[in-house]
Design a protein around this motif. Structure first.
Motif, PDB file in Angstrom:
ATOM      1  N   TYR A 135      15.641  27.978 -22.232  1.00  0.00           N
ATOM      2  CA  TYR A 135      15.836  29.419 -22.402  1.00  0.00           C
ATOM      3  C   TYR A 135      17.265  29.705 -22.819  1.00  0.00           C
ATOM      4  O   TYR A 135      18.209  29.019 -22.404  1.00  0.00           O
ATOM      5  CB  TYR A 135      15.541  30.170 -21.098  1.00  0.00           C
ATOM      6  CG  TYR A 135      14.079  30.235 -20.743  1.00  0.00           C
ATOM      7  CD1 TYR A 135      13.269  31.278 -21.183  1.00  0.00           C
ATOM      8  CD2 TYR A 135      13.504  29.228 -19.966  1.00  0.00           C
ATOM      9  CE1 TYR A 135      11.922  31.323 -20.869  1.00  0.00           C
ATOM     10  CE2 TYR A 135      12.152  29.267 -19.642  1.00  0.00           C
ATOM     11  CZ  TYR A 135      11.375  30.320 -20.099  1.00  0.00           C
ATOM     12  OH  TYR A 135      10.035  30.360 -19.781  1.00  0.00           O
ATOM     13  N   LEU A 136      17.414  30.728 -23.648  1.00  0.00           N
ATOM     14  CA  LEU A 136      18.722  31.239 -24.025  1.00  0.00           C
ATOM     15  C   LEU A 136      18.956  32.560 -23.301  1.00  0.00           C
ATOM     16  O   LEU A 136      18.124  33.469 -23.370  1.00  0.00           O
ATOM     17  CB  LEU A 136      18.789  31.496 -25.537  1.00  0.00           C
ATOM     18  CG  LEU A 136      18.340  30.386 -26.480  1.00  0.00           C
ATOM     19  CD1 LEU A 136      18.428  30.862 -27.930  1.00  0.00           C
ATOM     20  CD2 LEU A 136      19.147  29.127 -26.270  1.00  0.00           C
ATOM     21  N   LEU A 137      20.089  32.647 -22.601  1.00  0.00           N
ATOM     22  CA  LEU A 137      20.513  33.926 -22.036  1.00  0.00           C
ATOM     23  C   LEU A 137      21.223  34.662 -23.165  1.00  0.00           C
ATOM     24  O   LEU A 137      22.372  34.375 -23.483  1.00  0.00           O
ATOM     25  CB  LEU A 137      21.448  33.708 -20.853  1.00  0.00           C
ATOM     26  CG  LEU A 137      22.014  34.966 -20.191  1.00  0.00           C
ATOM     27  CD1 LEU A 137      20.916  35.754 -19.483  1.00  0.00           C
ATOM     28  CD2 LEU A 137      23.134  34.625 -19.223  1.00  0.00           C
ATOM     29  N   LEU A 138      20.524  35.595 -23.787  1.00  0.00           N
ATOM     30  CA  LEU A 138      20.972  36.180 -25.042  1.00  0.00           C
ATOM     31  C   LEU A 138      21.291  37.663 -24.893  1.00  0.00           C
ATOM     32  O   LEU A 138      20.516  38.417 -24.293  1.00  0.00           O
ATOM     33  CB  LEU A 138      19.911  35.980 -26.121  1.00  0.00           C
ATOM     34  CG  LEU A 138      20.276  36.446 -27.522  1.00  0.00           C
ATOM     35  CD1 LEU A 138      19.845  35.409 -28.559  1.00  0.00           C
ATOM     36  CD2 LEU A 138      19.630  37.794 -27.838  1.00  0.00           C
ATOM     37  N   PHE A 161      18.362  39.127 -22.597  1.00  0.00           N
ATOM     38  CA  PHE A 161      17.019  38.560 -22.738  1.00  0.00           C
ATOM     39  C   PHE A 161      17.029  37.091 -22.355  1.00  0.00           C
ATOM     40  O   PHE A 161      18.018  36.379 -22.573  1.00  0.00           O
ATOM     41  CB  PHE A 161      16.539  38.689 -24.190  1.00  0.00           C
ATOM     42  CG  PHE A 161      16.444  40.095 -24.694  1.00  0.00           C
ATOM     43  CD1 PHE A 161      15.265  40.812 -24.568  1.00  0.00           C
ATOM     44  CD2 PHE A 161      17.541  40.701 -25.289  1.00  0.00           C
ATOM     45  CE1 PHE A 161      15.178  42.120 -25.037  1.00  0.00           C
ATOM     46  CE2 PHE A 161      17.466  42.009 -25.761  1.00  0.00           C
ATOM     47  CZ  PHE A 161      16.280  42.721 -25.633  1.00  0.00           C
ATOM     48  N   LEU A 162      15.920  36.643 -21.796  1.00  0.00           N
ATOM     49  CA  LEU A 162      15.692  35.219 -21.576  1.00  0.00           C
ATOM     50  C   LEU A 162      14.762  34.749 -22.682  1.00  0.00           C
ATOM     51  O   LEU A 162      13.551  34.937 -22.628  1.00  0.00           O
ATOM     52  CB  LEU A 162      15.064  34.985 -20.199  1.00  0.00           C
ATOM     53  CG  LEU A 162      15.885  35.482 -19.003  1.00  0.00           C
ATOM     54  CD1 LEU A 162      15.102  35.280 -17.708  1.00  0.00           C
ATOM     55  CD2 LEU A 162      17.224  34.768 -18.932  1.00  0.00           C
ATOM     56  N   VAL A 163      15.346  34.176 -23.723  1.00  0.00           N
ATOM     57  CA  VAL A 163      14.597  33.835 -24.932  1.00  0.00           C
ATOM     58  C   VAL A 163      14.173  32.368 -24.888  1.00  0.00           C
ATOM     59  O   VAL A 163      15.031  31.477 -24.866  1.00  0.00           O
ATOM     60  CB  VAL A 163      15.445  34.078 -26.192  1.00  0.00           C
ATOM     61  CG1 VAL A 163      14.641  33.759 -27.446  1.00  0.00           C
ATOM     62  CG2 VAL A 163      15.958  35.513 -26.226  1.00  0.00           C
ATOM     63  N   PRO A 164      12.872  32.084 -24.874  1.00  0.00           N
ATOM     64  CA  PRO A 164      12.446  30.686 -24.955  1.00  0.00           C
ATOM     65  C   PRO A 164      12.903  30.075 -26.286  1.00  0.00           C
ATOM     66  O   PRO A 164      12.656  30.643 -27.352  1.00  0.00           O
ATOM     67  CB  PRO A 164      10.922  30.772 -24.878  1.00  0.00           C
ATOM     68  CG  PRO A 164      10.635  32.105 -24.245  1.00  0.00           C
ATOM     69  CD  PRO A 164      11.738  33.004 -24.719  1.00  0.00           C
ATOM     70  N   ASP A 167       8.638  40.997 -19.930  1.00  0.00           N
ATOM     71  CA  ASP A 167       8.899  40.317 -18.672  1.00  0.00           C
ATOM     72  C   ASP A 167      10.044  39.295 -18.774  1.00  0.00           C
ATOM     73  O   ASP A 167      10.428  38.690 -17.769  1.00  0.00           O
ATOM     74  CB  ASP A 167       7.634  39.645 -18.130  1.00  0.00           C
ATOM     75  CG  ASP A 167       7.101  38.535 -19.016  1.00  0.00           C
ATOM     76  OD1 ASP A 167       7.637  38.334 -20.128  1.00  0.00           O
ATOM     77  OD2 ASP A 167       6.154  37.842 -18.589  1.00  0.00           O
ATOM     78  N   LEU A 168      10.604  39.147 -19.979  1.00  0.00           N
ATOM     79  CA  LEU A 168      11.766  38.280 -20.158  1.00  0.00           C
ATOM     80  C   LEU A 168      13.037  39.071 -20.451  1.00  0.00           C
ATOM     81  O   LEU A 168      14.046  38.511 -20.877  1.00  0.00           O
ATOM     82  CB  LEU A 168      11.510  37.255 -21.266  1.00  0.00           C
ATOM     83  CG  LEU A 168      10.463  36.185 -20.920  1.00  0.00           C
ATOM     84  CD1 LEU A 168      10.271  35.216 -22.081  1.00  0.00           C
ATOM     85  CD2 LEU A 168      10.837  35.431 -19.650  1.00  0.00           C
ATOM     86  N   VAL A 169      12.976  40.386 -20.217  1.00  0.00           N
ATOM     87  CA  VAL A 169      14.199  41.201 -20.197  1.00  0.00           C
ATOM     88  C   VAL A 169      14.835  41.029 -18.829  1.00  0.00           C
ATOM     89  O   VAL A 169      14.161  41.143 -17.805  1.00  0.00           O
ATOM     90  CB  VAL A 169      13.889  42.683 -20.470  1.00  0.00           C
ATOM     91  CG1 VAL A 169      15.141  43.534 -20.284  1.00  0.00           C
ATOM     92  CG2 VAL A 169      13.338  42.848 -21.883  1.00  0.00           C
ATOM     93  N   LEU A 170      16.126  40.732 -18.805  1.00  0.00           N
ATOM     94  CA  LEU A 170      16.815  40.509 -17.538  1.00  0.00           C
ATOM     95  C   LEU A 170      17.569  41.782 -17.148  1.00  0.00           C
ATOM     96  O   LEU A 170      18.488  42.204 -17.849  1.00  0.00           O
ATOM     97  CB  LEU A 170      17.788  39.335 -17.669  1.00  0.00           C
ATOM     98  CG  LEU A 170      18.377  38.791 -16.364  1.00  0.00           C
ATOM     99  CD1 LEU A 170      17.280  38.243 -15.453  1.00  0.00           C
ATOM    100  CD2 LEU A 170      19.396  37.696 -16.644  1.00  0.00           C
ATOM    101  N   GLY A 171      17.160  42.384 -16.050  1.00  0.00           N
ATOM    102  CA  GLY A 171      17.815  43.597 -15.594  1.00  0.00           C
ATOM    103  C   GLY A 171      17.395  44.812 -16.391  1.00  0.00           C
ATOM    104  O   GLY A 171      16.364  44.820 -17.074  1.00  0.00           O
TER     105      GLY A 171
END
Length: 387
Positions: free
Chosen positions: A168-171, A189-192, A226-230
Motif C-alpha cells: 500500500y502507498l500512503l498517498l 489514501f491507502l492505495v494498493p 474504505d481506503l480513505v484514511l481519516g
C-alpha cells in the motif's frame, strides 16, 4: 528528569544489539547495501521473525506495544550497523502502523494493524512531488476526484521509498480544487500498489541504495471509499503526527550512524600505526573523536526528548525538527571525519565510513531539508514566515 533508559527499554536495546551482531554485522550490511536494485526481502523477513514490525503497534491489534521511545531504541541499534537499510523497517512503521493507528477507523485498524505487526504488509509513503520537493502543499498537482463508490487519482510522486515492493502507498492528494487555504482540501489514501494505473520506477542514487527510492505514476487510479484514511480534506493536519514520528525515528537512525562511525574510528586508531606509533596517539585525531562523542550525546538527548514529548501526547513539531537537523548534520559530519581518520581506506568500498556518509547525506535533504526545518524553528520563536 531521568536521562537513562528504563529497565525494559535497556533490555530491549540489548536484544536488538545481539540480533544485529548475529544477523547483520557491518560486513553483511555493507554487502547488502551494494545490491542497489535488489530489495532486501531477507532482511524484512528476519525483522518480521524477530517481531520488530510489531513494535509500536497496540497489543489489542496484535502488536508488541511500546512507546515512541521503544521505536527510537530499535532504530538506533539497527542503524549502528545497517545505517540507511534501517528504513526497511522504518517506512512501514510510520507510514503504515503509525498512520493507521492514529487516523484509521476501527475497521481499518482491525484490517491492517495485525498484518503490519506480523510483517505481512509493506507500506510506502507517497507525498513528495517532482515539481515541489519540500513545498508539499503549494506544488501539489496530484488530484483525487470523487466518483461512484470512491475516488479517481491522477498525478505523480517522487522519492517514494520502497514503493516498488509496497502493498500500500500512503498517498496525499488534492481533493478540493479550490480550497480556502493550502492546508485544506488534501486527503490521505491507502492505495494498493497493484491497482490498475499505478506504475513505479526506481531512481539510481548515491546512497540508501538497496532500499529503493521511486517515482510513482498514477493514471485514473480508482481507490474505494474504505481506503480513505481519516476525514477527506483534512489530511494535512492529520499527517503532522506521522511526519513528526518520521523525523524522530530518522533522528534515532542518524544517532545510530554516529554510534557506528565512532566505534569504527576508535578501533582503527587503536590498531593502525604510522610514524612509529599508533595513530590513536595523534592529538588531531583524538580531537576528531572528541567532537564525535559530543555530537553523539547531543543527538541522543535531542532525539530522546522529542520521543518523550510525542509519547506523552505533547506538541513536538519544533523538537522533532530540531532533532532532525542536529542528528542528520552531525551524522554526516561524523561520517566525513570517519573517512578522514581511515585515510585512503576510508574511501574504499570495503570499509563502512563511506556507506555511512552516503546514507546520512540524504537526511540533510529529506524528509525535510535542514533549511526548511530551520525556517519552522525560527517561526516558532515568533519570527515572520520566511517562505
Amino acid at each position: 528528569m531521568d536521562f537513562v533508559l528504563d529497565e525494559e527499554n535497556e533490555a530491549f536495546r540489548n536484544v536488538v544489539r545481539d540480533w544485529v551482531e548475529k544477523n547483520y554485522p557491518k560486513d553483511a550490511a555493507r554487502d547488502l547495501e551494494m545490491q542497489e536494485f535488489d530489495y532486501p526481502f531477507e532482511l524484512w523477513d528476519k525483522m518480521s521473525a524477530a517481531g520488530f514490525h510489531a513494535v509500536g503497534i497496540d497489543e489489542q491489534y496484535g502488536g508488541a506495544g511500546g512507546t515512541v521511545l521503544t521505536q527510537v531504541v530499535l532504530a538506533r541499534e539497527l542503524a549502528r550497523s545497517l545505517a540507511g537499510l534501517t528504513w526497511t523497517w522504518g517506512i512501514s512503521s510510520f507510514a503504515g502502523a503509525k498512520s493507521v493507528g492514529l487516523y484509521g477507523s476501527e475497521e481499518q485498524k482491525q484490517r491492517f494493524l495485525p498484518e503490519l505487526a506480523k510483517g505481512n504488509l509493506r507500506f510506502s509513503i507517497a507525498v513528495t512531488e517532482p515539481s515541489g520537493g519540500t513545498d508539499l502543499l503549494g506544488a501539489m498537482k496530484t488530484t483525487a476526484t470523487r466518483v461512484d463508490g470512491g475516488w479517481r487519482i491522477n498525478g505523480q510522486k517522487i522519492w517514494s521509498t520502497a514503493s516498488h515492493v509496497a502493498d500500500y502507498l500512503l498517498l496525499l492528494a488534492r481533493s478540493d480544487p479550490k480550497p480556502e487555504k493550502k492546508t485544506q482540501g488534501k486527503t490521505l489514501f491507502l492505495v494498493p500498489r497493484t491497482t490498475d494505473g499505478v506504475e513505479t520506477r526506481q531512481i539510481p542514487k548515491l546512497g540508501m541504495r538497496a532500499v529503493g527510492s521511486c517515482e510513482v505514476y498514477l493514471e485514473d487510479v480508482f481507490v474505494p471509499d474504505d481506503l480513505v484514511l481519516g476525514e477527506p480534506g483534512a489530511a494535512w493536519y492529520m499527517m503532522l503526527g506521522t511526519l513528526n514520528n518520521e523525523r524522530i525515528i530518522l533522528s534515532a537512525l542518524c544517532t545510530g550512524i554516529i554510534d557506528g562511525v565512532l566505534e569504527d574510528a576508535v578501533e582503527y586508531m587503536n590498531t593502525r600505526s604510522a610514524f612509529g606509533k599508533k595513530i590513536g596517539e595523534f592529538q588531531a585525531l583524538q580531537h576528531y573523536v572528541a567532537d564525535m562523542v559530543m555530537w553523539q550525546k547531543q543527538a541522543e538527548l535531542m532525539t530522546y526528548h522529542a520521543a518523550w514529548l510525542q509519547s506523552t501526547g505533547a506538541p513536538c513539531g519544533t523538537e522533532s525538527n530540531m532533532a532532525k537537523v542536529i542528528t542528520s548534520e552531525y551524522a554526516n559530519r561524523a561520517a566525513d571525519l570517519g573517512i578522514q581518520i581511515l585515510g585512503g581506506m576510508g574511501y574504499a568500498a570495503e570499509t563502512n565510513a563511506q556507506r555511512y556518509w552516503r546514507d546520512s547525506r540524504l537526511f540533510r535533504i529529506g524528509p525535510i531539508t535542514s533549511e526548511m526545518a530551520r525556517n519552522a524553528i525560527a517561526e516558532s520563536m515568533g519570527l515572520p514566515r520566511s517562505f
